[in-house]
Each structure stands twice: as structure tokens, then as C-alpha cells.
Design a protein around this motif. Structure first.
Motif, mmCIF file in Angstrom:
data_model
loop_
_atom_site.group_PDB
_atom_site.id
_atom_site.type_symbol
_atom_site.label_atom_id
_atom_site.label_comp_id
_atom_site.label_asym_id
_atom_site.label_seq_id
_atom_site.Cartn_x
_atom_site.Cartn_y
_atom_site.Cartn_z
ATOM 1 N N ALA A 125 0.820 -1.216 0.000
ATOM 2 C CA ALA A 125 0.000 0.000 0.000
ATOM 3 C C ALA A 125 0.849 1.259 0.000
ATOM 4 C CB ALA A 125 -0.925 -0.003 1.215
ATOM 5 N N THR A 126 2.079 1.170 0.494
ATOM 6 C CA THR A 126 2.949 2.350 0.558
ATOM 7 C C THR A 126 4.143 2.251 -0.382
ATOM 8 O OG1 THR A 126 4.139 1.367 2.432
ATOM 9 C CG2 THR A 126 2.305 2.842 2.945
ATOM 10 N N ASP A 127 4.316 1.093 -1.018
ATOM 11 C CA ASP A 127 5.419 0.887 -1.956
ATOM 12 C C ASP A 127 4.829 0.462 -3.297
ATOM 13 O OD1 ASP A 127 7.526 -0.090 -3.513
ATOM 14 O OD2 ASP A 127 8.606 -0.931 -1.807
ATOM 15 N N PRO A 128 4.617 1.414 -4.220
ATOM 16 C CA PRO A 128 3.949 1.098 -5.492
ATOM 17 C C PRO A 128 4.626 -0.008 -6.285
ATOM 18 C CG PRO A 128 4.111 3.472 -5.193
ATOM 19 C CD PRO A 128 4.933 2.843 -4.115
ATOM 20 N N ASP A 129 5.966 -0.028 -6.298
ATOM 21 C CA ASP A 129 6.676 -1.058 -7.056
ATOM 22 C C ASP A 129 6.422 -2.437 -6.464
ATOM 23 O OD1 ASP A 129 7.699 0.817 -8.798
ATOM 24 O OD2 ASP A 129 9.586 1.055 -7.706
ATOM 25 N N GLY A 131 3.849 -3.236 -4.602
ATOM 26 C CA GLY A 131 2.437 -3.526 -4.818
ATOM 27 C C GLY A 131 2.175 -4.072 -6.212
ATOM 28 N N ALA A 132 2.869 -3.510 -7.192
ATOM 29 C CA ALA A 132 2.703 -3.971 -8.577
ATOM 30 C C ALA A 132 3.230 -5.393 -8.729
ATOM 31 C CB ALA A 132 3.429 -3.029 -9.533
ATOM 32 N N ARG A 133 4.374 -5.696 -8.114
ATOM 33 C CA ARG A 133 4.932 -7.060 -8.183
ATOM 34 C C ARG A 133 4.012 -8.049 -7.473
ATOM 35 N NH1 ARG A 133 10.393 -8.532 -5.993
ATOM 36 N NH2 ARG A 133 9.820 -10.478 -7.002
ATOM 37 N N PHE A 134 3.491 -7.639 -6.341
ATOM 38 C CA PHE A 134 2.579 -8.493 -5.568
ATOM 39 C C PHE A 134 1.358 -8.853 -6.413
ATOM 40 C CE2 PHE A 134 -1.136 -8.708 -2.685
ATOM 41 C CZ PHE A 134 -0.776 -9.819 -1.937
ATOM 42 N N THR A 135 0.803 -7.837 -7.083
ATOM 43 C CA THR A 135 -0.375 -8.056 -7.921
ATOM 44 C C THR A 135 -0.040 -8.938 -9.119
ATOM 45 O OG1 THR A 135 -1.348 -5.943 -7.257
ATOM 46 C CG2 THR A 135 -2.137 -6.916 -9.314
ATOM 47 N N GLU A 136 1.065 -8.618 -9.798
ATOM 48 C CA GLU A 136 1.418 -9.322 -11.024
ATOM 49 C C GLU A 136 1.817 -10.780 -10.770
ATOM 50 O OE1 GLU A 136 4.887 -9.223 -14.500
ATOM 51 O OE2 GLU A 136 4.725 -7.578 -13.070
ATOM 52 N N GLN A 137 2.610 -11.013 -9.726
ATOM 53 C CA GLN A 137 3.202 -12.334 -9.542
ATOM 54 C C GLN A 137 2.385 -13.256 -8.634
ATOM 55 O OE1 GLN A 137 7.327 -12.031 -8.422
ATOM 56 N NE2 GLN A 137 7.797 -10.566 -10.021
ATOM 57 N N LEU A 138 1.654 -12.684 -7.687
ATOM 58 C CA LEU A 138 0.948 -13.527 -6.727
ATOM 59 C C LEU A 138 -0.564 -13.478 -6.909
ATOM 60 C CD1 LEU A 138 1.855 -15.370 -4.409
ATOM 61 C CD2 LEU A 138 1.436 -13.493 -2.832
ATOM 62 N N LEU A 139 -1.101 -12.276 -7.082
ATOM 63 C CA LEU A 139 -2.553 -12.119 -7.124
ATOM 64 C C LEU A 139 -3.153 -12.460 -8.486
ATOM 65 C CD1 LEU A 139 -5.056 -11.310 -5.536
ATOM 66 C CD2 LEU A 139 -4.616 -8.929 -6.165
ATOM 67 N N GLU A 140 -2.594 -11.880 -9.547
ATOM 68 C CA GLU A 140 -3.181 -12.070 -10.872
ATOM 69 C C GLU A 140 -3.259 -13.531 -11.301
ATOM 70 O OE1 GLU A 140 -4.838 -10.453 -13.051
ATOM 71 O OE2 GLU A 140 -4.792 -8.489 -12.095
ATOM 72 N N PRO A 141 -2.218 -14.344 -11.076
ATOM 73 C CA PRO A 141 -2.337 -15.761 -11.461
ATOM 74 C C PRO A 141 -3.485 -16.474 -10.755
ATOM 75 C CG PRO A 141 -0.043 -15.187 -11.100
ATOM 76 C CD PRO A 141 -0.850 -14.029 -10.618
ATOM 77 N N GLN A 142 -3.768 -16.095 -9.507
ATOM 78 C CA GLN A 142 -4.876 -16.708 -8.780
ATOM 79 C C GLN A 142 -6.220 -16.234 -9.337
ATOM 80 O OE1 GLN A 142 -4.152 -15.829 -4.641
ATOM 81 N NE2 GLN A 142 -2.291 -17.070 -4.571
ATOM 82 N N LEU A 143 -6.312 -14.935 -9.631
ATOM 83 C CA LEU A 143 -7.557 -14.413 -10.199
ATOM 84 C C LEU A 143 -7.833 -15.035 -11.567
ATOM 85 C CD1 LEU A 143 -7.258 -10.601 -9.342
ATOM 86 C CD2 LEU A 143 -8.451 -12.392 -8.069
#
Length: 205
Positions: A125-129, A131-143
Motif C-alpha cells: 500500500a505504501t510501496d507502489p513497485d 504492490g505492482a509485483r505483488f499483484t502481477e506475480q501472486l494475485l493475478e495468477p490466482q484471479l
């Protein structure tokens, strides 16, 4: 005359490196559960892993980056140990969604998974880079797994042809994540089932 054994194998540097990396990732996961993200330090991770802190900085720029890779490894281990890496497709969409959402509830209620996930959510939430890696590598594959199962159901006529699949996924996971993050109420299998029933009732063909 050389005393070296010509048949002796040189030390396997890559294997030693892999062992060190895994020790670091395991240490990060253990420590974040014990002391929390704010008190987690590179020095503490290095001490627990039995490596120098410069070894960690050679591979990761921050403790958040270590924790992200540790969480990715943990997710991979969950799949290897029998967790789901793809949706079941029994032909019963509601049953399949409930199965996976219940498994998600179990992970959220297991501090082994919950502690690093909470830490990464806060750090992202405070580190955009990050946060983007978290979304791309962990969250998006699950979604994407959710969307793929919903698409199969849509093609079989079990969901409305104009149903927005990403929105449907967010309607399933949004309330679950909200309740987990803010601890507004207990996370239970019954709640997961109610979410599935409620969301699908508005998305049926």
C-alpha cells in the motif's frame, strides 16, 4: 606431487546457493509470523538463516522483496503439497467455487499464510513497485484461475452470456478479503458458501 584427488568433485556452488536462498525465505516467513512486519529486519533474517546480510542484499533490495519471494515459494509449496493449482471442474460451478473459497478461508485462518500476506498487503500500500509485483506475480495468477473456471461455466450456459467475469471474481473475493483484513467478523466455510450463493444468484444465465 599434488595431493588432490582427481576424482573429487568441486563443491556445487549452485546447490549451495539454492540452499542459502531457501533458508533465507524460510527465515523471513518464520520471523514475520513471530515478530510482525514492522519488527522484521534483514539482520534478523540473516541471523536466522545463518548467512551474512550482504548475501541477502545481493539478491533482494529490501525485506519486503524477500517476503514477496518467500510468499511465492510458499504458494508453490501449497500446490506441491496438495493445494489447488487449478479449479476443479465437476460440472457444478457452485460446488467448485465453494471448494476453492473454503480452501482460501482455511489459508486466511492459518497464520503461516496470513502473516506474510498481511505484511505484503500493508507494504504494497505504501510501496507502489512492491504492490505492482505483488499483484502481477501472486494475485493475478490466482484471479486468472477463477476467471478460467467462470468462462467454462459461461460457455456451458451456466452463467449469463454478458456476465463480467472479472467483476464476478471481485464480488466473490472482495468481501472475503475485506472481512479478513479488517477482522469485521469470523471467516468461516458458511460465509464462503453464502458468498458463492449470493453472487451466482445474480449471474445465472
Amino acid at each position: 606431487m599434488s595431493s588432490k584427488n582427481p576424482d573429487a568433485k568441486a563443491p556445487d556452488a549452485s546447490r549451495r546457493s539454492d540452499r542459502s536462498r531457501r533458508a533465507i525465505l524460510d527465515a523471513a516467513l518464520a520471523l514475520v509470523g513471530e515478530v510482525g512486519y514492522n519488527k522484521l529486519t534483514i539482520e534478523a533474517i540473516a541471523a536466522r538463516a545463518g548467512v551474512g546480510k550482504q548475501t541477502i542484499y545481493r539478491w533482494w533490495p529490501s525485506k519486503a522483496a524477500v517476503l514477496l519471494d518467500a510468499s511465492l515459494a510458499l504458494a508453490g509449496d501449497a500446490g506441491t503439497e496438495g493445494g489447488w493449482t487449478g479449479f476443479p471442474d465437476t460440472g457444478d460451478l457452485a460446488a467448485d467455487l465453494k471448494y476453492v473459497l473454503r480452501a482460501t478461508v482455511d489459508e486466511f485462518n492459518d497464520e503461516k499464510y496470513a502473516a506474510p500476506a498481511r505484511a505484503l498487503t500493508a507494504a504494497g500500500a505504501t510501496d507502489p513497485d512492491l504492490g505492482a509485483r505483488f499483484t502481477e506475480q501472486l494475485l493475478e495468477p490466482q484471479l486468472a484461475l477463477y476467471e478460467a473456471r467462470l468462462r467454462t461455466a459461461q460457455e456451458a450456459g451456466q452463467l449469463a452470456a454478458d456476465a463480467d467475469l472479472r467483476l464476478t471474481v471481485e464480488m466473490l473475493l472482495g468481501p472475503l478479503t475485506y472481512r479478513w483484513l479488517l477482522r469485521t467478523a469470523p471467516l468461516t466455510h458458511a460465509y464462503a458458501d453464502a458468498l458463492v450463493d449470493g453472487v451466482l444468484s445474480g449471474q445465472r444465465a
